[in-house]
Design a protein around this motif. Structure first.
Motif, PDB file in Angstrom:
ATOM      1  N   LEU A   1      -0.731  12.018  56.772  1.00  0.00           N
ATOM      2  CA  LEU A   1       0.272  12.386  57.767  1.00  0.00           C
ATOM      3  C   LEU A   1       0.730  11.152  58.552  1.00  0.00           C
ATOM      4  N   HIS A   2      -0.220  10.327  58.947  1.00  0.00           N
ATOM      5  CA  HIS A   2       0.086   9.113  59.708  1.00  0.00           C
ATOM      6  C   HIS A   2       0.928   8.129  58.883  1.00  0.00           C
ATOM      7  N   ARG A   3       0.631   8.001  57.606  1.00  0.00           N
ATOM      8  CA  ARG A   3       1.315   7.006  56.759  1.00  0.00           C
ATOM      9  C   ARG A   3       2.691   7.467  56.300  1.00  0.00           C
ATOM     10  N   ASP A   4       2.945   8.766  56.339  1.00  0.00           N
ATOM     11  CA  ASP A   4       4.198   9.304  55.793  1.00  0.00           C
ATOM     12  C   ASP A   4       5.318   9.123  56.813  1.00  0.00           C
ATOM     13  N   GLN A   5       5.885   7.918  56.864  1.00  0.00           N
ATOM     14  CA  GLN A   5       6.941   7.575  57.804  1.00  0.00           C
ATOM     15  C   GLN A   5       8.077   6.870  57.063  1.00  0.00           C
ATOM     16  N   PRO A   6       9.303   7.000  57.563  1.00  0.00           N
ATOM     17  CA  PRO A   6      10.431   6.370  56.861  1.00  0.00           C
ATOM     18  C   PRO A   6      10.411   4.853  56.915  1.00  0.00           C
ATOM     19  N   ILE A   7       9.737   4.284  57.901  1.00  0.00           N
ATOM     20  CA  ILE A   7       9.634   2.837  58.030  1.00  0.00           C
ATOM     21  C   ILE A   7       8.251   2.514  58.567  1.00  0.00           C
ATOM     22  N   GLU A   8       7.623   1.471  58.042  1.00  0.00           N
ATOM     23  CA  GLU A   8       6.286   1.110  58.498  1.00  0.00           C
ATOM     24  C   GLU A   8       6.317   0.736  59.976  1.00  0.00           C
ATOM     25  N   PRO A   9       5.276   1.118  60.732  1.00  0.00           N
ATOM     26  CA  PRO A   9       5.274   0.870  62.180  1.00  0.00           C
ATOM     27  C   PRO A   9       5.525  -0.587  62.554  1.00  0.00           C
ATOM     28  N   LEU A  10       4.933  -1.527  61.831  1.00  0.00           N
ATOM     29  CA  LEU A  10       5.136  -2.941  62.160  1.00  0.00           C
ATOM     30  C   LEU A  10       6.589  -3.340  61.951  1.00  0.00           C
ATOM     31  N   ASN A  11       7.192  -2.920  60.841  1.00  0.00           N
ATOM     32  CA  ASN A  11       8.597  -3.251  60.594  1.00  0.00           C
ATOM     33  C   ASN A  11       9.506  -2.607  61.638  1.00  0.00           C
ATOM     34  N   ASN A  12       9.142  -1.409  62.092  1.00  0.00           N
ATOM     35  CA  ASN A  12       9.908  -0.752  63.148  1.00  0.00           C
ATOM     36  C   ASN A  12       9.864  -1.568  64.434  1.00  0.00           C
ATOM     37  N   ALA A  13       8.663  -2.053  64.789  1.00  0.00           N
ATOM     38  CA  ALA A  13       8.517  -2.874  65.996  1.00  0.00           C
ATOM     39  C   ALA A  13       9.312  -4.176  65.871  1.00  0.00           C
ATOM     40  N   LEU A  14       9.231  -4.819  64.718  1.00  0.00           N
ATOM     41  CA  LEU A  14       9.951  -6.083  64.528  1.00  0.00           C
ATOM     42  C   LEU A  14      11.461  -5.878  64.591  1.00  0.00           C
TER      43      LEU A  14
END
Length: 528
Positions: free
Chosen positions: A449-462
């Motif tokens: 559930l945590h990994r199923d995201q449209p963009i990786e959290p680090l790339n989102n932050a960057l």
């Protein structure tokens, strides 16, 4: 010719793409402890994308190095800084009280001491930012560097003042805002279903729990306000002028990079400039050092348990460590334990004590069966990312609440620190989680559930850090609510005005009815 045309078209697209951000110039005011660990990960990622990173730190920093391949450091000389030994002593006293080893009077004294320490820590941070601003040569260099933004963690107020002094857009790597959780400062937060950190509540609260939640909310908000006024407002007045309210300045960030996500956090209102990057520091496991890999492989089919209590609690009371060591010795699994105290007398041959361990890589190893942890945000998110069940030993801060979220999802077993060494509680908890497959299955489900995201959290932050650099801020995403006084924010003045208007209308009606009644009744009285 065709290849040349394709290359030219590609370069033209890069030139025209508004999302392309050339290497930016980023100033960083970091925070100590575990907060630095995830900030450091973010800085490495920014450097890898071609950005120039500069940090300002104290010469007495615990973890932050003044020489690095991915950032430039300016070191400020300080006479005093945060005393890690003092912190450790107070935390040890808290553990002893929880176990019933200290009387109530000692606890009350410790509570006052903890609040005094909290104020003193922020006063030291205030001294640090004052030293930075007073060092004229350093300030000249910072001004000449033409930074694009300032990145900081707002659990300390130093970065807020420096950003305003240099007139730089402000981006937060945030979970805490001095004494309160970040959402509570910026987003609408109904206390009826949003649990306050430290309450031990979920988003399903009874009346008694809602009362407790409200009281704790008022306490933490008061602490937050008082620290701003007592510690940081005088510094703001001195260097920025008297026209700035620090408690407003700290809310004026362009982007809030929030170190949670809604797989982990309970659903709640949010704001458009809050960006969620929970687990951004988690990565696929890298190979272990050979000696550690050999030890892990020697566990055979039973696998490995790892234990760490974080950066602040490097050791537990001796009798407790002996009980934990004795419990580990009864298990068929191998154990890797991050422990810096005296070697427990009951330590078994299956347990390896280390000063440091590659926690993320161990959690991602296929032979790791269980994580014994204190519940810090970094460790909890790494356990979720790798789907490893947890036995939690929370002590303070947000640790119980973090572990409670894992327990609610069926992936963790919680123990109170005062019961760890009683009635084989520790051993029973470990065996339960190891034997019952639901714990691992639930954590693996949570991980997916945590990994199923449209963009990786680090790339989102960057992306959002670079967005602020490209557009010189993100003013269109910032609500103006933080500029409103509390009575305007909650529309108290509007409610009072409308209530007065309604009362006025009723008063007019009453007067008219009375006049009408008097006019109609007078002739009748005369006839009589």
């Amino acid at each position: 010719m065709k290849l040349l045309f394709c290359c030219s078209a590609f370069l033209l697209l890069l030139f025209l793409d508004p999302r392309v951000c050339q290497g930016g110039n980023i100033l960083v005011m970091p925070t100590e402890g575990s907060h630095w660990i995830n900030m450091d990960f973010l800085l490495q990622a920014l450097h890898s994308r071609g950005h120039n990173v500069t940090i300002v730190l104290s010469n007495k920093s615990w973890y932050i190095k003044d020489n690095s391949s991915y950032y430039t450091a300016y070191t400020v000389q300080m006479d005093r800084y945060l005393d890690k030994v003092l912190n450790t002593k107070l935390f040890s006293d808290y553990i002893e009280f929880e176990r019933g080893a200290l009387p109530l009077s000692s606890f009350l004294h410790m509570t006052v001491g903890m609040f005094s320490l909290f104020i003193d820590v922020h006063r030291i941070v205030g001294e640090f930012v004052s030293a930075v601003l007073d060092e004229q040569e350093l300030m000249r260099k910072l001004k000449d560097s033409k930074f694009d933004l300032l990145l900081t963690d707002p659990c300390w107020g130093a970065g807020v003042i420096l950003a305003k002094y240099l007139n730089l857009p402000l981006v937060y790597n945030v979970r805490w805002l001095i004494a309160t959780e970040g959402h509570l400062a910026i987003a609408p937060s109904p206390i009826s279903y949003i649990p306050i950190t430290g309450s031990g509540n979920t988003d399903k609260m009874s009346f008694h729990q809602r009362v407790q939640n409200m009281v704790l909310h008022l306490i933490t908000q008061s602490q937050n306000y008082l620290v701003g006024k007592l510690v940081y407002q005088p510094i703001s007045d001195k260097y920025l002028g008297p026209n700035y309210d620090f408690n407003e300045l700290i809310l004026d960030a362009e982007i809030w990079l929030m170190r949670v996500d809604f797989a982990f956090e309970y659903p709640r209102p949010t704001m458009p400039n809050v960006v969620y990057m929970g687990g951004f520091q988690c990565t696929p496991a890298k190979p272990l050092p050979q000696d550690l890999e050999d030890f892990v492989q020697s566990s055979g089919e039973h696998g490995v348990i790892i234990m760490s209590m974080g950066t602040f609690v490097s050791e537990l009371p001796a009798d407790m460590t002996n009980e934990i060591a004795a419990a580990f010795a009864k298990l068929p699994q191998k154990v890797i334990w991050r422990h810096k105290g005296n070697r427990p007398a009951t330590l078994g041959n299956n347990t390896l004590i280390v000063d440091w361990m590659p926690q993320n890589d161990l959690l991602g190893h296929p032979k790791t069966k269980l994580f014994v942890a204190h519940g810090g945000t970094n460790g909890v998110q790494e356990a979720v990312y790798h789907g490893v069940p947890v036995v939690g030993l929370p002590i303070f801060f947000d640790q119980y609440d973090n572990l409670l979220r894992l327990k609610e999802r069926g992936g963790a077993k919680l123990l109170e620190i005062k019961t760890v060494d009683k009635d084989n509680n520790f051993l029973n908890a470990i065996q339960e989680v190891l034997i019952d497959p639901s714990y691992r299955l639930n954590m693996q489900r949570f991980s997916r559930l945590h990994r199923d995201q449209p963009i990786e959290p680090l790339n989102n932050a960057l992306f959002w850090i670079e967005f602020v650099m490209r557009h010189k801020g993100a003013a269109h995403l910032k609500s103006q609510s933080y500029r409103l006084p509390w009575y305007s924010y909650y529309s108290v003045d509007v409610v009072l005005f409308l209530a007065a208007a309604v009362l006025f209308v009723f008063l007019i009606i009453f007067i008219l009815v009375r006049c009408l009644y008097t006019a109609m009744c007078k002739p009748k009285l005369k006839r009589d």
